[in-house]
Design a protein around this motif. Structure first.
Motif, PDB file in Angstrom:
ATOM      1  N   PHE A  31       0.823  -1.203   0.000  1.00  0.00           N
ATOM      2  CA  PHE A  31       0.000   0.000   0.000  1.00  0.00           C
ATOM      3  C   PHE A  31       0.865   1.263   0.000  1.00  0.00           C
ATOM      4  O   PHE A  31       0.687   2.166  -0.818  1.00  0.00           O
ATOM      5  N   HIS A  32       1.810   1.339   0.921  1.00  0.00           N
ATOM      6  CA  HIS A  32       2.664   2.522   1.023  1.00  0.00           C
ATOM      7  C   HIS A  32       3.654   2.619  -0.141  1.00  0.00           C
ATOM      8  O   HIS A  32       4.006   3.728  -0.562  1.00  0.00           O
ATOM      9  N   PHE A  33       4.081   1.467  -0.661  1.00  0.00           N
ATOM     10  CA  PHE A  33       4.995   1.464  -1.806  1.00  0.00           C
ATOM     11  C   PHE A  33       4.336   2.120  -3.016  1.00  0.00           C
ATOM     12  O   PHE A  33       4.894   3.029  -3.638  1.00  0.00           O
ATOM     13  N   VAL A  34       3.138   1.676  -3.349  1.00  0.00           N
ATOM     14  CA  VAL A  34       2.436   2.213  -4.523  1.00  0.00           C
ATOM     15  C   VAL A  34       2.065   3.681  -4.304  1.00  0.00           C
ATOM     16  O   VAL A  34       2.274   4.527  -5.179  1.00  0.00           O
ATOM     17  N   ASN A  35       1.545   3.993  -3.128  1.00  0.00           N
ATOM     18  CA  ASN A  35       1.088   5.361  -2.880  1.00  0.00           C
ATOM     19  C   ASN A  35       2.232   6.363  -2.790  1.00  0.00           C
ATOM     20  O   ASN A  35       2.028   7.558  -3.007  1.00  0.00           O
ATOM     21  N   SER A  36       3.434   5.896  -2.481  1.00  0.00           N
ATOM     22  CA  SER A  36       4.581   6.817  -2.465  1.00  0.00           C
ATOM     23  C   SER A  36       4.843   7.365  -3.865  1.00  0.00           C
ATOM     24  O   SER A  36       5.175   8.546  -4.037  1.00  0.00           O
ATOM     25  N   TYR A  37       4.668   6.529  -4.904  1.00  0.00           N
ATOM     26  CA  TYR A  37       4.838   6.986  -6.284  1.00  0.00           C
ATOM     27  C   TYR A  37       3.690   7.911  -6.679  1.00  0.00           C
ATOM     28  O   TYR A  37       3.888   8.901  -7.398  1.00  0.00           O
ATOM     29  N   ARG A  38       2.498   7.595  -6.225  1.00  0.00           N
ATOM     30  CA  ARG A  38       1.352   8.447  -6.523  1.00  0.00           C
ATOM     31  C   ARG A  38       1.543   9.838  -5.941  1.00  0.00           C
ATOM     32  O   ARG A  38       1.261  10.853  -6.594  1.00  0.00           O
ATOM     33  N   ILE A  39       2.049   9.902  -4.724  1.00  0.00           N
ATOM     34  CA  ILE A  39       2.214  11.190  -4.056  1.00  0.00           C
ATOM     35  C   ILE A  39       3.340  12.007  -4.692  1.00  0.00           C
ATOM     36  O   ILE A  39       3.245  13.235  -4.819  1.00  0.00           O
ATOM     37  N   GLU A  40       4.401  11.323  -5.120  1.00  0.00           N
ATOM     38  CA  GLU A  40       5.490  12.042  -5.787  1.00  0.00           C
ATOM     39  C   GLU A  40       4.997  12.700  -7.070  1.00  0.00           C
ATOM     40  O   GLU A  40       5.335  13.850  -7.366  1.00  0.00           O
ATOM     41  N   LEU A  41       4.182  11.980  -7.840  1.00  0.00           N
ATOM     42  CA  LEU A  41       3.613  12.563  -9.056  1.00  0.00           C
ATOM     43  C   LEU A  41       2.646  13.685  -8.700  1.00  0.00           C
ATOM     44  O   LEU A  41       2.613  14.731  -9.368  1.00  0.00           O
ATOM     45  N   ALA A  42       1.868  13.476  -7.642  1.00  0.00           N
ATOM     46  CA  ALA A  42       0.916  14.506  -7.219  1.00  0.00           C
ATOM     47  C   ALA A  42       1.638  15.790  -6.825  1.00  0.00           C
ATOM     48  O   ALA A  42       1.167  16.896  -7.131  1.00  0.00           O
ATOM     49  N   LYS A  43       2.779  15.672  -6.154  1.00  0.00           N
ATOM     50  CA  LYS A  43       3.556  16.850  -5.773  1.00  0.00           C
ATOM     51  C   LYS A  43       3.982  17.638  -7.013  1.00  0.00           C
ATOM     52  O   LYS A  43       3.911  18.877  -7.042  1.00  0.00           O
ATOM     53  N   THR A  44       4.392  16.909  -8.044  1.00  0.00           N
ATOM     54  CA  THR A  44       4.801  17.573  -9.290  1.00  0.00           C
ATOM     55  C   THR A  44       3.626  18.287  -9.942  1.00  0.00           C
ATOM     56  O   THR A  44       3.742  19.444 -10.376  1.00  0.00           O
ATOM     57  N   LEU A  45       2.478  17.612  -9.973  1.00  0.00           N
ATOM     58  CA  LEU A  45       1.291  18.200 -10.599  1.00  0.00           C
ATOM     59  C   LEU A  45       0.776  19.406  -9.814  1.00  0.00           C
ATOM     60  O   LEU A  45       0.272  20.369 -10.389  1.00  0.00           O
ATOM     61  N   LEU A  46       0.880  19.348  -8.503  1.00  0.00           N
ATOM     62  CA  LEU A  46       0.440  20.477  -7.678  1.00  0.00           C
ATOM     63  C   LEU A  46       1.252  21.735  -7.961  1.00  0.00           C
ATOM     64  O   LEU A  46       0.733  22.853  -7.931  1.00  0.00           O
ATOM     65  N   LEU A  47       2.543  21.541  -8.243  1.00  0.00           N
ATOM     66  CA  LEU A  47       3.438  22.684  -8.444  1.00  0.00           C
ATOM     67  C   LEU A  47       3.524  23.157  -9.885  1.00  0.00           C
ATOM     68  O   LEU A  47       3.936  24.288 -10.143  1.00  0.00           O
ATOM     69  N   THR A  48       3.157  22.289 -10.829  1.00  0.00           N
ATOM     70  CA  THR A  48       3.335  22.642 -12.243  1.00  0.00           C
ATOM     71  C   THR A  48       2.035  22.840 -13.007  1.00  0.00           C
ATOM     72  O   THR A  48       2.061  23.231 -14.171  1.00  0.00           O
ATOM     73  N   THR A  49       0.915  22.534 -12.372  1.00  0.00           N
ATOM     74  CA  THR A  49      -0.374  22.710 -13.052  1.00  0.00           C
ATOM     75  C   THR A  49      -1.331  23.468 -12.151  1.00  0.00           C
ATOM     76  O   THR A  49      -1.087  23.625 -10.952  1.00  0.00           O
ATOM     77  N   GLY A  50      -2.429  23.901 -12.712  1.00  0.00           N
ATOM     78  CA  GLY A  50      -3.449  24.597 -11.930  1.00  0.00           C
ATOM     79  C   GLY A  50      -4.637  23.707 -11.640  1.00  0.00           C
ATOM     80  O   GLY A  50      -5.717  24.204 -11.322  1.00  0.00           O
ATOM     81  N   LYS A  51      -4.429  22.396 -11.727  1.00  0.00           N
ATOM     82  CA  LYS A  51      -5.532  21.458 -11.517  1.00  0.00           C
ATOM     83  C   LYS A  51      -5.981  21.439 -10.065  1.00  0.00           C
ATOM     84  O   LYS A  51      -5.200  21.706  -9.147  1.00  0.00           O
ATOM     85  N   LEU A  52      -7.267  21.115  -9.865  1.00  0.00           N
ATOM     86  CA  LEU A  52      -7.818  20.990  -8.530  1.00  0.00           C
ATOM     87  C   LEU A  52      -7.177  19.799  -7.811  1.00  0.00           C
ATOM     88  O   LEU A  52      -6.760  18.824  -8.441  1.00  0.00           O
ATOM     89  N   VAL A  53      -7.140  19.867  -6.482  1.00  0.00           N
ATOM     90  CA  VAL A  53      -6.569  18.777  -5.688  1.00  0.00           C
ATOM     91  C   VAL A  53      -7.323  17.469  -5.944  1.00  0.00           C
ATOM     92  O   VAL A  53      -6.718  16.406  -6.087  1.00  0.00           O
ATOM     93  N   SER A  54      -8.645  17.552  -6.015  1.00  0.00           N
ATOM     94  CA  SER A  54      -9.446  16.344  -6.256  1.00  0.00           C
ATOM     95  C   SER A  54      -9.142  15.736  -7.621  1.00  0.00           C
ATOM     96  O   SER A  54      -9.084  14.512  -7.775  1.00  0.00           O
ATOM     97  N   THR A  55      -8.948  16.582  -8.627  1.00  0.00           N
ATOM     98  CA  THR A  55      -8.608  16.098  -9.977  1.00  0.00           C
ATOM     99  C   THR A  55      -7.269  15.374  -9.968  1.00  0.00           C
ATOM    100  O   THR A  55      -7.122  14.294 -10.559  1.00  0.00           O
ATOM    101  N   ILE A  56      -6.296  15.951  -9.281  1.00  0.00           N
ATOM    102  CA  ILE A  56      -4.962  15.342  -9.196  1.00  0.00           C
ATOM    103  C   ILE A  56      -5.036  14.012  -8.449  1.00  0.00           C
ATOM    104  O   ILE A  56      -4.383  13.040  -8.831  1.00  0.00           O
ATOM    105  N   ALA A  57      -5.835  13.965  -7.380  1.00  0.00           N
ATOM    106  CA  ALA A  57      -5.963  12.735  -6.588  1.00  0.00           C
ATOM    107  C   ALA A  57      -6.401  11.564  -7.457  1.00  0.00           C
ATOM    108  O   ALA A  57      -5.803  10.477  -7.422  1.00  0.00           O
TER     109      ALA A  57
END
Length: 385
Positions: free
Chosen positions: A319-345
């Motif tokens: 669970f934590h292994f897979v979600n660590s990659y998801r969160i790393e991508l989410a961090k990039t999207l949060l900083l480089t796009t204007g997408k909503l948090v829910s959309t990124i999730a």
């Protein structure tokens, strides 16, 4: 006839809610989970009928039945545990020993009841309802029965509530070893309801004894019954709403929790590299329902070997292994796009915003919004300097 109108109305409502739930259960396909749920609802019905018997004044017509529900009430804790076992345990059925231990509660509850049940006539029991007619010695027997059965109920039920909480915790842990999304299977609502029910039953037992000893507070007979009614209705609703999990959706104990490491460090390093490659290049973590089985089939390595590599080499579960990659991508999207948090999730593989927020905060120490705000603030400070 002495009738407590408020409590009669509350317990009548609880009885109606249980009856409707039983009708719903009866229309469903017969399975282990629904069978144990029906059993639990029937026990709750008996318990509520026992309260109605007292507060509606019906005890005056059959005083010999006063307290008859008390031994049956001892089965509520075991019934909750068995329902949880049916929902969560990968094992097929409880052992016979489990059922035999559950029966010790009613037997223990009967012991403090014997002097009252066998020692008093119906007329003597009725006389206890009025302070002007009660015999002090007879009242001591009633008080002994009340305190004794409530102590047994608190201890016995408390043991089962703790055991059920441990079962739920183990269930979640096993799910996290096999699945990247566990919201539906984990039955997170059950833990909350279980704790609330434990509080309700404990406070009810305390108040039950207090009333018998003549101690009252402003909420006596109203607050706790209402609280218990809300918890019961919430449980019935959520239990009926909960989809039945098949065996493939339940966690399975991982063998490497109890045995020595079977793979060499070199082999685990190779598997770890392969796992990293399939995550970074193929972006498998973006699959919402990614499981250990799917990952195993994708890279051609057994589930046990992947699990051992994750726990022994990478020091984390699936669970934590897979979600660590998801969160790393989410961090990039949060900083480089204007997408909503829910959309990124949803885009990175989570199937709910709340789960995303929880996992993100656990890994970064901040909520997604706070992380984005902090990073922008840091960038602006660097620019100004």
């Amino acid at each position: 006839m002495n009738i407590d109108v408020v409590q009669t109305v509350i317990y009548s409502g609880m009885l109606g809610a249980i009856a409707l739930s039983l009708v719903d259960v009866a229309t469903r396909e017969k399975q282990k989970t629904t069978t144990f749920l029906a059993g639990l609802l029937l026990l709750l019905m008996v318990n509520v009928l026992g309260e109605l018997f007292l507060y509606s004044g019906a005890y005056q017509y059959a005083p010999g039945l006063v307290g008859a529900q008390l031994p049956i009430r001892m089965l509520l804790g075991p019934a909750l545990y068995l329902y949880a076992y049916a929902c969560m345990s990968p094992n097929k059925a409880p052992s016979q020993r489990t059922y035999l231990i559950a029966l010790t509660g009613p037997l223990l509850a009967i012991l403090p009841m014997l002097p009252f049940v066998l020692g008093l006539s119906s007329e003597q029991k009725l006389a206890l309802a009025d302070p002007l007619t009660r015999d002090p010695d007879h009242y001591k027997l009633a008080l002994f029965m009340c305190v004794g059965t409530m102590l047994v109920f608190i201890v016995f039920t408390g043991i089962y509530l703790v055991a059920t909480l441990k079962l739920h915790h183990r269930h979640c842990k096993q799910l996290m070893d096999r699945f990247s999304s566990i919201e539906r299977q984990s039955m997170g609502w059950f833990r909350v309801v279980l704790i609330l029910w434990g509080i309700a039953w404990f406070m009810y037992s305390v108040e039950y004894v207090m009333v018998f000893m003549g101690w009252r507070w402003f909420g006596t007979g109203v607050v706790l019954p209402l609280f218990e009614a809300v918890v019961l209705v919430a449980f019935a609703h959520l239990a009926l709403k909960q989809s039945v999990l098949d065996e493939s959706e339940k966690g399975k104990p991982q063998a490497n929790d109890t045995r020595a490491t079977m793979l060499s460090e070199q082999r685990m390093a190779q598997i770890a590299a392969k796992l990293e490659k399939v995550m970074l290049e193929d972006h498998m973590f973006m699959e919402e329902e990614l499981s250990l089985n799917k990952l195993s089939n994708a890279i051609g390595i057994s589930e046990n070997h992947i699990s051992e590599t994750l726990s022994q080499h990478l020091q984390m579960n699936f669970f934590h292994f897979v979600n660590s990659y998801r969160i790393e991508l989410a961090k990039t999207l949060l900083l480089t796009t204007g997408k909503l948090v829910s959309t990124i999730a949803y885009e990175v593989g989570f199937n709910s915003k709340s789960t995303f927020n929880t996992a993100f905060k656990k890994q970064t120490g901040l909520t997604p919004s706070a992380f984005k705000k902090q990073q922008k603030s840091t960038s602006n400070e660097k620019i100004l300097n």
